[in-house]
Enzyme design. Sequence first.
Site, short mmCIF file in Angstrom:
data_model
loop_
_atom_site.label_atom_id
_atom_site.label_comp_id
_atom_site.label_asym_id
_atom_site.label_seq_id
_atom_site.Cartn_x
_atom_site.Cartn_y
_atom_site.Cartn_z
N ASP A 155 38.27 -67.24 -13.13
CA ASP A 155 39.01 -66.79 -11.90
C ASP A 155 39.12 -65.34 -11.58
OD1 ASP A 155 40.96 -66.96 -9.83
OD2 ASP A 155 42.83 -67.17 -11.47
N GLU A 167 35.87 -69.65 -9.16
CA GLU A 167 36.44 -70.07 -8.14
C GLU A 167 36.20 -69.45 -6.83
OE1 GLU A 167 41.07 -70.19 -8.17
OE2 GLU A 167 40.71 -68.25 -7.10
N ASP A 184 46.24 -66.61 -14.53
CA ASP A 184 44.71 -66.54 -14.25
C ASP A 184 43.97 -67.22 -15.23
OD1 ASP A 184 44.95 -64.06 -12.27
OD2 ASP A 184 46.53 -63.81 -14.01
#
Length: 168
Positions: free
Chosen positions: A11, A71, A144
């Site tokens: 992420d 992501e 995260d």
Amino acid sequence: MSNQVIILGLDPGTKITGFGVIRIEGHQYVPVDYGCIRPPSHYKLSERYLVICQGVEQLIDQHQPHAVVVETQYVSKNVQSAMKLGMARGVIMIAAKKRGIPIYEYAPSKAKLAVVGTGRASKYQVQGMVQRLLNLSIPPTPEDAADALALAICHAQMPILKQSQYET
């Protein structure tokens, strides 16, 4: 030949880049490692990107993943923020590509849908379901890291993931 597949979810962020490593054993998802890469806040952007790149390279070298999952970038009204995030994604992809690891990308809503059952799930819901799916004693923190684990789980559930493609 090994029938275990290792997936590294990431992420990206310039302040915090979450990571999550899972191993697929049969139909089980086993947590291997998770946490964050945190460049010092006083670093210039170029130095932060270097820390992120080196951190991802270390994770790849340590865990030898079969896939890296990142992501996708969301559309931001703040062009500067979008550019910074895009550059963080870029250094992650370079680190994976340098080591010959396939890269996959999923939108946050797709990872939420895969883990929680709705693409509009809250961070709290994602943490809770990741905890359950990976049999963790507590929810993964920070958010995260939970998001990175959710990305790895999302990829593990995709039809494109054929165990034979990853056998070593």
